[in-house]
Design an enzyme around this catalytic site. Sequence first.
Site, PDB file in Angstrom:
ATOM      1  N   GLY A  10     119.229 -23.512  78.956  1.00 58.70           N
ATOM      2  CA  GLY A  10     119.042 -24.889  79.417  1.00 58.70           C
ATOM      3  C   GLY A  10     118.771 -24.887  80.908  1.00 58.70           C
ATOM      4  O   GLY A  10     118.282 -23.892  81.468  1.00 58.70           O
ATOM      5  N   SER A  11     119.111 -25.983  81.553  1.00 59.82           N
ATOM      6  CA  SER A  11     118.781 -26.122  82.968  1.00 59.82           C
ATOM      7  C   SER A  11     119.789 -25.369  83.857  1.00 59.82           C
ATOM      8  O   SER A  11     120.911 -25.081  83.444  1.00 59.82           O
ATOM      9  CB  SER A  11     118.782 -27.602  83.341  1.00 59.82           C
ATOM     10  OG  SER A  11     120.070 -28.140  83.133  1.00 59.82           O
ATOM     11  N   GLY A  70     123.772 -25.065  83.430  1.00 54.05           N
ATOM     12  CA  GLY A  70     124.319 -23.702  83.399  1.00 54.05           C
ATOM     13  C   GLY A  70     125.495 -23.565  84.352  1.00 54.05           C
ATOM     14  O   GLY A  70     126.503 -22.920  84.041  1.00 54.05           O
ATOM     15  N   GLU A 123     120.477 -18.355  80.059  1.00 54.64           N
ATOM     16  CA  GLU A 123     119.022 -18.293  80.276  1.00 54.64           C
ATOM     17  C   GLU A 123     118.641 -19.675  80.795  1.00 54.64           C
ATOM     18  O   GLU A 123     118.595 -20.638  80.037  1.00 54.64           O
ATOM     19  CB  GLU A 123     118.317 -17.932  78.970  1.00 54.64           C
ATOM     20  CG  GLU A 123     116.935 -17.354  79.181  1.00 54.64           C
ATOM     21  CD  GLU A 123     115.863 -18.396  79.104  1.00 54.64           C
ATOM     22  OE1 GLU A 123     115.619 -19.073  80.132  1.00 54.64           O
ATOM     23  OE2 GLU A 123     115.262 -18.551  78.036  1.00 54.64           O
ATOM     24  N   CYS A 143     110.430 -22.075  79.468  1.00 53.17           N
ATOM     25  CA  CYS A 143     111.216 -21.556  80.601  1.00 53.17           C
ATOM     26  C   CYS A 143     110.360 -20.621  81.444  1.00 53.17           C
ATOM     27  O   CYS A 143     110.294 -20.750  82.657  1.00 53.17           O
ATOM     28  CB  CYS A 143     112.436 -20.797  80.104  1.00 53.17           C
ATOM     29  SG  CYS A 143     113.412 -21.734  78.939  1.00 53.17           S
ATOM     30  N   GLU A 182     110.733 -27.289  89.445  1.00 53.40           N
ATOM     31  CA  GLU A 182     110.209 -26.954  88.119  1.00 53.40           C
ATOM     32  C   GLU A 182     109.664 -28.214  87.456  1.00 53.40           C
ATOM     33  O   GLU A 182     110.426 -29.125  87.137  1.00 53.40           O
ATOM     34  CB  GLU A 182     111.330 -26.352  87.266  1.00 53.40           C
ATOM     35  CG  GLU A 182     110.844 -25.888  85.914  1.00 53.40           C
ATOM     36  CD  GLU A 182     111.960 -25.331  85.020  1.00 53.40           C
ATOM     37  OE1 GLU A 182     113.114 -25.771  85.142  1.00 53.40           O
ATOM     38  OE2 GLU A 182     111.645 -24.462  84.190  1.00 53.40           O
TER      39      GLU A 182
HETATM   40  P1  ADP Z   1     117.450 -29.878  79.234  1.00 54.73           P
HETATM   41  O1  ADP Z   1     117.012 -30.656  80.422  1.00 54.73           O
HETATM   42  O2  ADP Z   1     116.599 -28.706  78.904  1.00 54.73           O
HETATM   43  O3  ADP Z   1     117.841 -30.704  78.054  1.00 54.73           O
HETATM   44  P2  ADP Z   1     120.216 -29.220  79.594  1.00 54.73           P
HETATM   45  O4  ADP Z   1     120.671 -28.010  80.303  1.00 54.73           O
HETATM   46  O5  ADP Z   1     120.766 -30.527  80.001  1.00 54.73           O
HETATM   47  O6  ADP Z   1     118.690 -29.147  79.762  1.00 54.73           O
HETATM   48  O7  ADP Z   1     120.458 -29.075  78.031  1.00 54.73           O
HETATM   49  C1  ADP Z   1     120.503 -27.874  77.328  1.00 54.73           C
HETATM   50  C2  ADP Z   1     121.613 -27.935  76.292  1.00 54.73           C
HETATM   51  O8  ADP Z   1     122.870 -28.004  76.963  1.00 54.73           O
HETATM   52  C3  ADP Z   1     121.561 -29.136  75.371  1.00 54.73           C
HETATM   53  O9  ADP Z   1     121.941 -28.736  74.078  1.00 54.73           O
HETATM   54  C4  ADP Z   1     122.589 -30.063  75.984  1.00 54.73           C
HETATM   55  O10 ADP Z   1     123.152 -30.980  75.078  1.00 54.73           O
HETATM   56  C5  ADP Z   1     123.630 -29.074  76.427  1.00 54.73           C
HETATM   57  N1  ADP Z   1     124.529 -29.558  77.495  1.00 54.73           N
HETATM   58  C6  ADP Z   1     124.327 -30.565  78.388  1.00 54.73           C
HETATM   59  N2  ADP Z   1     125.379 -30.691  79.221  1.00 54.73           N
HETATM   60  C7  ADP Z   1     126.265 -29.731  78.863  1.00 54.73           C
HETATM   61  C8  ADP Z   1     127.549 -29.316  79.350  1.00 54.73           C
HETATM   62  N3  ADP Z   1     128.130 -29.928  80.399  1.00 54.73           N
HETATM   63  N4  ADP Z   1     128.162 -28.290  78.745  1.00 54.73           N
HETATM   64  C9  ADP Z   1     127.585 -27.632  77.704  1.00 54.73           C
HETATM   65  N5  ADP Z   1     126.377 -27.972  77.197  1.00 54.73           N
HETATM   66  C10 ADP Z   1     125.734 -29.006  77.754  1.00 54.73           C
END
Ligand code: ADP
Length: 467
Positions: free
Chosen positions: A219-220, A224, A241, A275, A373
């Site tokens: 994710g972001s 992360g 990642e 990514c 990004e």
């Molecule tokens: P994107 O902008 O790619 O959606 P995120 O990093 O917000 O990026 O999301 C990636 C994943 O992480 C999603 O499944 C989202 O629900 C989950 N997510 C968002 N916030 C949290 C958190 N605080 N802890 C764990 N997972 C999370």
Amino acid sequence: MEERAALLARVSAGSGTEIKDPATGAVIGRVAFGTPDDVAAAVDTAAAAQPGWDALGDQDRCAALMRAADAIDAHAEELAYVVSREQGKTMNGLGARYEAAGCAAWVRAAASTPLPVEVLVDEGSSHAELHYRPIGVVGAITPWNWPMIIACWQIAPALRMGNTVVQKPSEYTTLTGLAIVQVMNEALPPGVLTAVTGAGDVGDALVRDRRVGKVMFTGSVQTGMKVIEASAGNMPRLTLELGGNDAGIVLPDADPGAIAEGLFWGAFINNGQTCAAMKRLYVPDAIYDEVVDALAGIAAKVPMGVGLDEGNALGPLQNQMQWNVVNRLVEEAKARGARVVMGGDPDAGAPGYFYPKTLIADIDNAAPLVQEEQFGPALPIVRYTDLEEAVQWTNGVDVGLGASVWSADREKALAIAARLQAGTVWINSHGGIDPRVPFGGAKHSGYGLEFGVEGLKAVSVPQVISG
Ligand code: ADP
């Protein structure tokens, strides 16, 4: 109902939140979103199933995973249909069918990569060997850009190594997450793989559950960092990642006509929502105009539209949030005098989150479109005169997932590659991955490796047997 729509109908909840097609706004299904309270039950199931799955042994686990890959193949068109309707990507090209085929390939690779016991010392009475044991329950948290294949990257190695998995799909692509889990479960014993739906609070609860021994997160960068913080009380191992802002550096000896197609797809794969897509391009003054023209020539021929239309190669963005990011960055680039070669003029009134293929030339390196990004179909092309400067610019951001060097001279390209701060450097291509080759980031793009034997080691506990 179309035959290939059956899986989408099956994973859709009778009541719940409406999910809309990002290309048309049509309602495609409903999702019953979970809450943090649902995490405990899912982890209960996974924890209860883990000893039996471990006891099955490596050979039988691999056989079950091979059958899961067969199930993915058998449902490939239905899976592609779900991801195309929910994520927006095209059925053809580097789109939904390509993603479904990749899922099967990665599951098979996880089940067929050898990981023998390593004998470290064998001298007379001294003997030491390294085994890889299961961790227990793995939490797998996925994003919305490649929602099926990233789930497979996390799930398959974890299962192979004797762990059980709780998968939390992105709230933007829940139906796809449920679909891939349901299909794999046709071949897996009960409880080994479960899904929990919901947003970030559900992901957070999964990270904090004391029985989760490892979190695979894609994710972001920002999220992360939250995962790292949330993990402090419980210390699950982490593979992160995270985002990237990959640069491509063209060297003066490159042939613009020969590299243009690779440059285009390196940047525009999945509409830039990848990514490790190329997100900024550095081109030397000597061939700048030729490269920009050649890129524009390729871009003009690529059809964009509704993903289900077999003729299209690019679809819409997946959501309004991402559309807004791309639009803001392009508007800021225009405001500081950059040249719009193509696109940059979205029809805000049209249905769907379409943003046109956009090439922005004569943009300065400090522009937000270069430094942030964009995760969308808008490529900034920065002119350089001094290669040293292009190297500094490439390394001058906090992230370092991938990078690429484009040159007719492999030795020259290798010399530049060695100086780039990125987990992967491609030469004369960008973004290609292979299940045998480890993949991971440098700097804020995260830590831990996926794929290959390193990916298997990352979802297990190394144990030394000494004596
Ligand atoms: P994107 O902008 O790619 O959606 P995120 O990093 O917000 O990026 O999301 C990636 C994943 O992480 C999603 O499944 C989202 O629900 C989950 N997510 C968002 N916030 C949290 C958190 N605080 N802890 C764990 N997972 C999370």
